[in-house]
Design an enzyme around this catalytic site. Structure first.
Site, PDB file in Angstrom:
ATOM      1  N   ILE A 264      -4.215  -3.283  -5.507  1.00  0.00           N
ATOM      2  CA  ILE A 264      -5.131  -3.888  -6.683  1.00  0.00           C
ATOM      3  C   ILE A 264      -5.529  -2.625  -7.413  1.00  0.00           C
ATOM      4  CG2 ILE A 264      -6.096  -5.495  -5.074  1.00  0.00           C
ATOM      5  CD1 ILE A 264      -8.208  -3.265  -4.292  1.00  0.00           C
TER       6      ILE A 264
ATOM      7  N   SER B 193       5.445  -2.047   2.026  1.00  0.00           N
ATOM      8  CA  SER B 193       4.682  -3.179   2.738  1.00  0.00           C
ATOM      9  C   SER B 193       5.271  -3.427   4.092  1.00  0.00           C
ATOM     10  CB  SER B 193       4.740  -4.215   2.008  1.00  0.00           C
ATOM     11  OG  SER B 193       4.128  -5.499   2.717  1.00  0.00           O
ATOM     12  N   SER B 194       4.292  -3.456   5.199  1.00  0.00           N
ATOM     13  CA  SER B 194       4.796  -3.761   6.487  1.00  0.00           C
ATOM     14  C   SER B 194       5.056  -5.115   6.684  1.00  0.00           C
ATOM     15  CB  SER B 194       3.708  -3.233   7.381  1.00  0.00           C
ATOM     16  OG  SER B 194       2.340  -3.676   7.066  1.00  0.00           O
TER      17      SER B 194
ATOM     18  N   ALA C 185       0.741  -1.373  -0.028  1.00  0.00           N
ATOM     19  CA  ALA C 185      -0.001   0.026   0.059  1.00  0.00           C
ATOM     20  C   ALA C 185       1.066   1.401   0.294  1.00  0.00           C
ATOM     21  CB  ALA C 185      -0.885   0.071   1.093  1.00  0.00           C
TER      22      ALA C 185
ATOM     23  N   PHE D  56      -6.137   0.859   2.850  1.00  0.00           N
ATOM     24  CA  PHE D  56      -7.377   0.616   3.154  1.00  0.00           C
ATOM     25  C   PHE D  56      -7.330  -0.120   4.640  1.00  0.00           C
ATOM     26  CE2 PHE D  56      -7.879   0.156  -1.687  1.00  0.00           C
ATOM     27  CZ  PHE D  56      -8.698   1.349  -1.429  1.00  0.00           C
TER      28      PHE D  56
ATOM     29  N   HIS E 218      -3.649 -10.121  -4.848  1.00  0.00           N
ATOM     30  CA  HIS E 218      -4.801  -9.633  -4.260  1.00  0.00           C
ATOM     31  C   HIS E 218      -5.799  -9.232  -5.296  1.00  0.00           C
ATOM     32  CE1 HIS E 218      -2.915  -8.948   0.003  1.00  0.00           C
ATOM     33  NE2 HIS E 218      -2.953 -10.117  -0.203  1.00  0.00           N
TER      34      HIS E 218
ATOM     35  N   CYS F  99     -21.677 -16.651 -19.919  1.00  0.00           N
ATOM     36  CA  CYS F  99     -22.211 -17.972 -19.208  1.00  0.00           C
ATOM     37  C   CYS F  99     -23.380 -17.548 -18.056  1.00  0.00           C
ATOM     38  CB  CYS F  99     -21.314 -18.461 -18.865  1.00  0.00           C
ATOM     39  SG  CYS F  99     -20.378 -17.852 -17.222  1.00  0.00           S
TER      40      CYS F  99
END
Ligand SMILES: [Zn+2]
Length: 248
Positions: free
Chosen positions: A102, A194-195, A23, A34, A120, A156
């Site tokens: 994302i 990123s953590s 993020a 988020f 993700h 479909c």
């Protein structure tokens, strides 16, 4: 030698670089994290995949949230961090970008889809859960906001969902396998924003180290894996990477 010089050095002497983005690289493009306090996942109960599948009401709620929060996503542009990675990909020095994001900003910065591994999924389009057919959001948004119509697959009649991985939904196997493969074969693994708390994200830097790669972490805050890294830079990603790679 300062940390930027060290990073430049590590990039210069690597033959196969893999980036792992979270993020933090996209907050610099104005996309909120988020999961952070005040982020939407702390305001709303998450909708689990099984509930989405089982209930029309949950599908309706999910699309309502999607279009209510989509504005920032649509306006967001790649930043200097994304552009630095795009340059390394273009030069053939970076073999792939594994991302938890994302938002599709790596693609927007000019990186081909084949070089991006999305763990993700992607929220900038939708896909049929039965046949996988891709659906663009424009017509879905128009029908949903106009008459409340929920999307069904034009091929479909299957249920259509944003192409993201929901809570309770299985991780995408092909992407996971590709990510592992890339991680095992790189000689420099760079974590950006990123953590490293959420699995499977947390596992990749360990795999890279075990296989002998150098590990670099660029993140505003400390991470659980700083101690294992060869170089840690606690700073903004855009300015750091653009200096290290030489782009604006
Ligand atoms: Zn379908």
């Amino acid at each position: 030698m300062d940390d930027i010089e060290r990073l430049k050095d590590a990039i210069g002497s690597a033959r196969r670089i893999v980036a792992f983005t979270g993020a933090g690289i996209s907050t610099e493009s104005g996309i909120p994290d988020f999961r952070s306090p005040g982020g939407i996942w702390t305001k709303y109960q998450p909708i689990y995949f099984d509930d989405f599948m089982a209930s029309e009401e949950m599908r309706r709620e999910s699309w309502r949230r999607k279009f209510a929060t989509d504005e920032t996503m649509i306006k967001a542009e790649p930043n200097a961090g994304h552009r630095a990675l795009a340059k390394l990909i273009e030069q053939g020095r970076m073999t792939s970008i594994i991302t938890q994001n994302i938002d599709g900003l790596h693609q927007l910065s000019g990186v081909p889809d084949s070089k991006i591994i999305e763990l993700h999924g992607n929220t900038t389009y939708a896909s049929c859960l039965d046949c996988g057919h891709r659906h663009e959001l424009g017509p879905i948004r128009k029908a949903f906001l106009g008459s409340g119509k929920l999307p069904l697959c034009e091929k479909c009649d299957g249920i259509v969902k944003t192409a993201t991985i929901s809570f309770g939904q299985a991780m995408p196997e092909i992407q996971m396998a590709r990510a592992q493969d890339e991680t095992m074969n790189c000689d420099l693994f760079i974590v950006l924003g990123s953590s490293l708390v959420v699995y499977p994200a947390a596992g990749f830097p360990r795999i890279a180290k075990r296989k002998g790669a150098k590990l670099v972490i660029v993140n505003r805050e400390a991470t659980d894996q700083d101690d294992d890294a060869d170089l840690v830079i606690h700073a903004e990603i855009g300015p750091t990477m653009s200096k290290a790679v030489g782009v604006n």
